[in-house]
Design an enzyme around this catalytic site. Structure first.
Site, mmCIF file in Angstrom:
data_model
loop_
_atom_site.group_PDB
_atom_site.id
_atom_site.type_symbol
_atom_site.label_atom_id
_atom_site.label_comp_id
_atom_site.label_asym_id
_atom_site.label_seq_id
_atom_site.Cartn_x
_atom_site.Cartn_y
_atom_site.Cartn_z
ATOM 1 N N HIS A 20 -52.946 -47.387 -19.766
ATOM 2 C CA HIS A 20 -51.573 -47.796 -20.155
ATOM 3 C C HIS A 20 -51.334 -48.091 -21.563
ATOM 4 C CE1 HIS A 20 -48.141 -50.509 -20.343
ATOM 5 N NE2 HIS A 20 -47.732 -50.042 -19.203
ATOM 6 N N GLY A 81 -48.118 -46.607 -8.236
ATOM 7 C CA GLY A 81 -46.850 -47.259 -8.799
ATOM 8 C C GLY A 81 -46.154 -46.124 -9.710
ATOM 9 N N HIS A 83 -45.974 -45.505 -12.833
ATOM 10 C CA HIS A 83 -46.904 -44.709 -13.980
ATOM 11 C C HIS A 83 -47.610 -43.670 -13.318
ATOM 12 C CE1 HIS A 83 -45.704 -47.394 -17.151
ATOM 13 N NE2 HIS A 83 -46.317 -48.481 -16.560
#
Length: 244
Positions: A20, A81, A83
Site C-alpha cells: 500500500h 477491497g 485496492h
C-alpha cells in the site's frame, strides 16, 4: 526519476509485491525484509516491489520497467477491497507487461499461523477469561469484512477463545467497541492481534488500546513469505492480461 530496466529475461514470470505504502519508515524496511524472505524461499525468482501510493517505487513505475515481460502481482493486502478490485487491476491494465493479479493474502491458514505466532511472541497464554481483538484496517467493501471475519474464525480455531474483528477506519466495530463487547461477555484478559502487514499509523493506534498485550504486525514472518509464493503459484494458473 530514473527507472532500472527490469524487462524480459528467460525464466519464470516476475513476482511483484504490491504494498500500500506508508509514511512510517518502518513499513518500507519491513516490506523489503519480507521480499528477502521470499527470495530465500525461491532463489532465481525475480521479485520486485511496487507501491499503490506514498512510497517509491510506485507500482506503475515498476511495471513500466518490466516492459512486456510476464509478471504476477501479489497484493500485500489482507482482504478484498477497493485496492484489490480496482486500483491494482487498473494499474496492471495500463502497463505493457503481461500481468496476472493474485488474490489478497487473506483469509488463509498461513495468515492465521502468522497471527498466532505474533501473539505467542507478545506473551499470549491461554486464560479462562481470554479473548482476542483482531485489529484490521477496515473497508466499506462488504467482501473485505467477510474476509476479515474468516481470518478471525481461523485464528479462534487455533487459540480456542473468541476472536472479534475490529477496524481502524471505514467499518465497525472499532477496537474500543470490540473491547467493550468482550468485557460485557465476561472476557477480561484480552489481547490485540495486529492484522497489518507492517508497522504504521493504524497498527500503532490499535495497539495503544490493548488492555493486556498487543502483538506486532505480521512483518517478515516465514509463513507470510510462504503465503506470498502460494498466491503467486495460484495466479499462474489463470490467463495473463495483456494491455490493449
Amino acid at each position: 526519476m530514473t527507472v532500472t530496466d527490469l524487462s524480459p529475461r528467460p525464466g519464470p514470470p516476475a513476482l511483484v509485491l504490491v504494498a500500500h505504502g506508508s509514511r512510517d519508515p518502518r513499513a518500507l524496511s519491513t516490506v523489503r525484509a519480507l521480499m528477502d524472505r521470499v527470495r530465500e524461499l525461491r532463489p532465481g525468482l525475480p521479485v520486485h516491489l511496487g507501491h499503490i501510493e506514498l512510497n517509491e517505487p510506485l507500482l506503475p513505475d515498476t511495471l513500466a520497467a518490466l516492459g512486456d515481460a510476464e509478471a504476477v502481482l501479489v497484493p500485500l493486502l489482507l482482504s478484498r477491497g477497493y485496492h484489490v478490485k480496482q486500483d491494482i487491476p487498473e494499474m496492471a491494465a495500463a502497463s505493457p507487461a503481461r500481468t496476472r493479479v493474485a488474490a489478497p493474502l487473506g483469509p488463509h491458514p498461513l495468515l492465521a499461523d502468522t497471527l498466532h505466532a505474533r501473539l505467542l511472541e507478545a506473551g499470549w497464554r491461554p486464560r479462562p477469561a481470554g479473548a482476542v481483538v483482531l485489529a484490521a484496517a477496515g473497508s466499506r467493501d462488504p467482501e473485505s469484512r467477510l474476509d476479515t471475519h474468516r481470518t478471525a474464525q481461523l485464528l479462534a480455531e487455533r487459540l480456542g477463545v473468541p476472536v472479534v474483528p475490529a477496524y481502524a477506519s471505514a467499518a465497525t466495530p472499532t477496537v474500543e467497541e470490540a473491547l467493550t463487547a468482550l468485557r460485557a461477555r465476561g472476557r477480561h484478559r484480552i489481547a490485540i492481534a495486529s492484522c497489518f502487514t507492517a508497522p504504521g499509523r493504524f497498527a500503532t493506534e490499535c495497539a495503544a488500546h490493548a488492555p493486556w498485550i498487543a502483538a506486532a504486525p505480521l512483518g517478515a514472518h516465514q509463513a507470510m513469505a510462504a503465503l506470498i509464493l502460494h498466491r503467486y503459484e495460484q495466479a499462474l494458473k489463470t490467463p495473463a492480461t495483456i494491455a490493449a
